[in-house]
Motif scaffolding. Structure first.
Motif, PDB file in Angstrom:
ATOM      1  N   LEU A   1      64.994  11.439 -41.053  1.00 39.10           N
ATOM      2  CA  LEU A   1      66.081  10.776 -41.778  1.00 39.10           C
ATOM      3  C   LEU A   1      67.138  10.239 -40.795  1.00 39.10           C
ATOM      4  O   LEU A   1      67.640   9.128 -40.950  1.00 39.10           O
ATOM      5  CB  LEU A   1      66.720  11.735 -42.790  1.00 39.10           C
ATOM      6  CG  LEU A   1      65.862  12.082 -44.022  1.00 39.10           C
ATOM      7  CD1 LEU A   1      66.475  13.214 -44.824  1.00 39.10           C
ATOM      8  CD2 LEU A   1      65.684  10.854 -44.916  1.00 39.10           C
ATOM      9  N   ILE A   2      67.441  11.031 -39.768  1.00 40.33           N
ATOM     10  CA  ILE A   2      68.444  10.598 -38.775  1.00 40.33           C
ATOM     11  C   ILE A   2      67.949   9.343 -38.041  1.00 40.33           C
ATOM     12  O   ILE A   2      68.714   8.423 -37.771  1.00 40.33           O
ATOM     13  CB  ILE A   2      68.720  11.725 -37.739  1.00 40.33           C
ATOM     14  CG1 ILE A   2      69.402  12.918 -38.409  1.00 40.33           C
ATOM     15  CG2 ILE A   2      69.597  11.208 -36.592  1.00 40.33           C
ATOM     16  CD1 ILE A   2      69.499  14.158 -37.528  1.00 40.33           C
ATOM     17  N   ASP A   3      66.656   9.314 -37.742  1.00 39.17           N
ATOM     18  CA  ASP A   3      66.086   8.182 -36.992  1.00 39.17           C
ATOM     19  C   ASP A   3      65.848   6.953 -37.862  1.00 39.17           C
ATOM     20  O   ASP A   3      65.501   5.885 -37.347  1.00 39.17           O
ATOM     21  CB  ASP A   3      64.750   8.589 -36.342  1.00 39.17           C
ATOM     22  CG  ASP A   3      64.979   9.606 -35.234  1.00 39.17           C
ATOM     23  OD1 ASP A   3      66.135   9.701 -34.779  1.00 39.17           O
ATOM     24  OD2 ASP A   3      64.026  10.315 -34.860  1.00 39.17           O
ATOM     25  N   GLY A   4      66.006   7.084 -39.169  1.00 42.82           N
ATOM     26  CA  GLY A   4      65.763   5.956 -40.078  1.00 42.82           C
ATOM     27  C   GLY A   4      66.881   4.929 -40.021  1.00 42.82           C
ATOM     28  O   GLY A   4      67.776   4.987 -39.166  1.00 42.82           O
ATOM     29  N   ASP A   5      66.823   3.977 -40.966  1.00 39.12           N
ATOM     30  CA  ASP A   5      67.773   2.861 -40.940  1.00 39.12           C
ATOM     31  C   ASP A   5      69.183   3.246 -41.379  1.00 39.12           C
ATOM     32  O   ASP A   5      70.160   2.628 -40.984  1.00 39.12           O
ATOM     33  CB  ASP A   5      67.270   1.747 -41.876  1.00 39.12           C
ATOM     34  CG  ASP A   5      65.992   1.118 -41.329  1.00 39.12           C
ATOM     35  OD1 ASP A   5      65.793   1.217 -40.102  1.00 39.12           O
ATOM     36  OD2 ASP A   5      65.202   0.579 -42.134  1.00 39.12           O
ATOM     37  N   ALA A   6      69.281   4.278 -42.207  1.00 34.04           N
ATOM     38  CA  ALA A   6      70.598   4.599 -42.779  1.00 34.04           C
ATOM     39  C   ALA A   6      71.494   5.264 -41.742  1.00 34.04           C
ATOM     40  O   ALA A   6      71.020   5.876 -40.782  1.00 34.04           O
ATOM     41  CB  ALA A   6      70.435   5.513 -43.976  1.00 34.04           C
ATOM     42  N   ASP A   7      72.776   5.114 -41.971  1.00 28.78           N
ATOM     43  CA  ASP A   7      73.763   5.722 -41.085  1.00 28.78           C
ATOM     44  C   ASP A   7      74.060   7.135 -41.605  1.00 28.78           C
ATOM     45  O   ASP A   7      74.609   7.299 -42.688  1.00 28.78           O
ATOM     46  CB  ASP A   7      75.020   4.827 -41.133  1.00 28.78           C
ATOM     47  CG  ASP A   7      76.148   5.386 -40.295  1.00 28.78           C
ATOM     48  OD1 ASP A   7      75.879   6.263 -39.458  1.00 28.78           O
ATOM     49  OD2 ASP A   7      77.294   4.936 -40.501  1.00 28.78           O
ATOM     50  N   ILE A   8      73.654   8.151 -40.837  1.00 28.08           N
ATOM     51  CA  ILE A   8      73.939   9.548 -41.211  1.00 28.08           C
ATOM     52  C   ILE A   8      74.769  10.168 -40.089  1.00 28.08           C
ATOM     53  O   ILE A   8      74.212  10.605 -39.073  1.00 28.08           O
ATOM     54  CB  ILE A   8      72.637  10.360 -41.420  1.00 28.08           C
ATOM     55  CG1 ILE A   8      71.704   9.671 -42.423  1.00 28.08           C
ATOM     56  CG2 ILE A   8      72.960  11.784 -41.880  1.00 28.08           C
ATOM     57  CD1 ILE A   8      70.403  10.399 -42.682  1.00 28.08           C
TER      58      ILE A   8
END
Ligand code: AMP
Length: 387
Positions: free
Chosen positions: A243-250
């Motif tokens: 999830l961290i490496d995905g497109d969204a900003d977390i």
């Protein structure tokens, strides 16, 4: 969905499914919020000239057994007082009840009936035969396909959505389908595993996904930080990394509040993320990280909030959740919040007035956010499109 307000109810027998699953102690209702929420719907139907039948579940009785402690009789009394008119209580109603225009009758607990939970069609047909119009006004049970929430809508001559259910769906769609951007979601609470579907869905919709509470600990560890003895789910680390490496900003926290013991009287110590010791427990988001989060919320167009940022039940670890709650309440954004502990936090910090929409629907609220199809809504949509 067809809306109740678009149906001519004059002279009709109208069967309304409400959520009157109120908390009870020793036969007395301890919180009548759910009854009061339904009053406008019931008044509107009565004023339109309908004969009104209301059904609801209460508690989790065994099907086929009438348990006095799960009877809706006290609810009929309370409803009479709140509506300021006589509400008839019908212990046996499936074979037919008098439903003259201008009268209102509360049917006994739907969960006493064999077949309710299994969404039994024969039972649903008997319910549907009691009415000309079925109105589902109980969003909180919309994620369950049961005879009184789902199958009845297939067989009633007309099936539509009540105002309470519509208000919830309208608010959720406003937040998720065409949100004013940026859309920020805050998902806190204890475990990643129980909110995995929620995180995976929101990440595809939001501009920023902020994780908090025990969930954030798992993300901190996935990002390579020491988290000591903090609540964490190691089996979720790979998912957190993905999830961290995905497109969204977390965003990952820069500071946290730690204690050594999980205890109400434990003092909190603010630490930079790199300073967490092997015997520390992270129990709240640190003040710098909270300030950054509040700035994001101030600039947001829409905010969706579920779950506390820390162990807000303990005084030393409540500050993060409290500041977040106040920031959401003060923001210009359209804000929705819901889910068990979130409601407790909103009540604790007294910020309900500032939040645009507070959902009390628990499981149905979360399933809607997860993008799941809610059966009770799907059947109303199918009916509206001729299905
Ligand atoms: P949930 O039901 O998943 O929303 O979780 C809410 C619970 O998570 C609350 O009772 C909090 O006390 C707890 N919680 C939040 N942050 C932490 C944390 N850092 N460590 C342990 N428990 C936490």
């Amino acid at each position: 969905m067809l809306r109740m307000s678009d149906v001519d109810l004059a002279g009709k027998r109208v069967l309304v499914r409400e959520d009157f699953n109120v908390p009870m102690k020793d036969g007395a209702i301890t919180d009548d919020t759910r009854l009061r929420a339904a009053l406008p719907t019931l008044r509107a139907a009565l004023e339109a000239g309908a004969g009104v039948l209301v059904m609801s579940h209460l508690g989790r009785p065994k099907e086929g057994v009438v348990e006095a402690s799960a009877s809706l009789a006290p609810v009929a009394e309370a409803l009479s007082r709140l509506l300021d008119r006589s509400v008839t209580f019908a212990p046996n109603w499936l074979d037919g009840v008098d439903c003259a225009p201008g009268t209102i009758t509360l049917c006994e607990n739907t969960r006493f009936l064999v077949g309710e939970k299994a969404d039994d069609e024969a039972l649903a047909k008997r319910m549907a035969a009691l009415c000309d119009v079925f109105v589902n006004d109980a969003f909180a049970t919309a994620h369950r396909a049961q005879a009184s929430t789902h199958a009845v809508a297939k067989f009633a001559p007309v099936a539509c959505a009540g105002p309470l259910l519509m208000a919830e769906v309208d608010a959720l769609q406003r937040a998720l389908d065409k949100p004013r951007r940026p859309l920020v979601a805050i998902v806190g609470g204890a475990k990643v595993s129980t909110k995995l579907d929620l995180l995976e869905t929101l990440v595809t919709k939001v501009d920023q996904l902020v994780v908090g509470g025990g969930i954030a600990n798992t993300f901190l560890k996935a990002a390579g930080h020491e988290i000591g003895q903090s609540l964490c789910e190691d089996e979720m680390l790979d998912i957190a990394k993905r999830l961290i490496d995905g497109d969204a900003d977390i965003p990952i926290a820069t500071d946290v509040v730690c204690g050594k013991r999980f205890d109400e009287n434990e003092a909190g110590v603010v630490k930079a993320v790199g300073e967490v010791a092997p015997d520390d427990m992270i129990m709240d988001l640190g003040p710098d990280s909270v300030d950054q989060l509040c700035a994001v919320i101030e600039g947001a167009g829409t905010v969706v909030w579920n779950g506390p940022l820390g162990v807000f039940e303990f005084p030393s670890f409540a500050a993060g959740t409290e500041k977040l709650a106040r920031a959401i309440a003060a923001a210009d954004a359209f804000s929705i919040a819901g889910g068990g502990d979130t409601l407790a936090a909103i009540a604790k910090f007294g910020v309900a007035n500032g939040i645009s929409y507070i959902s009390t629907a628990g499981g149905a609220f979360l399933e809607f956010l997860e993008g799941k199809t809610l059966p009770a809504i799907a059947v109303l949509e199918a009916r509206a499109s001729g299905g």
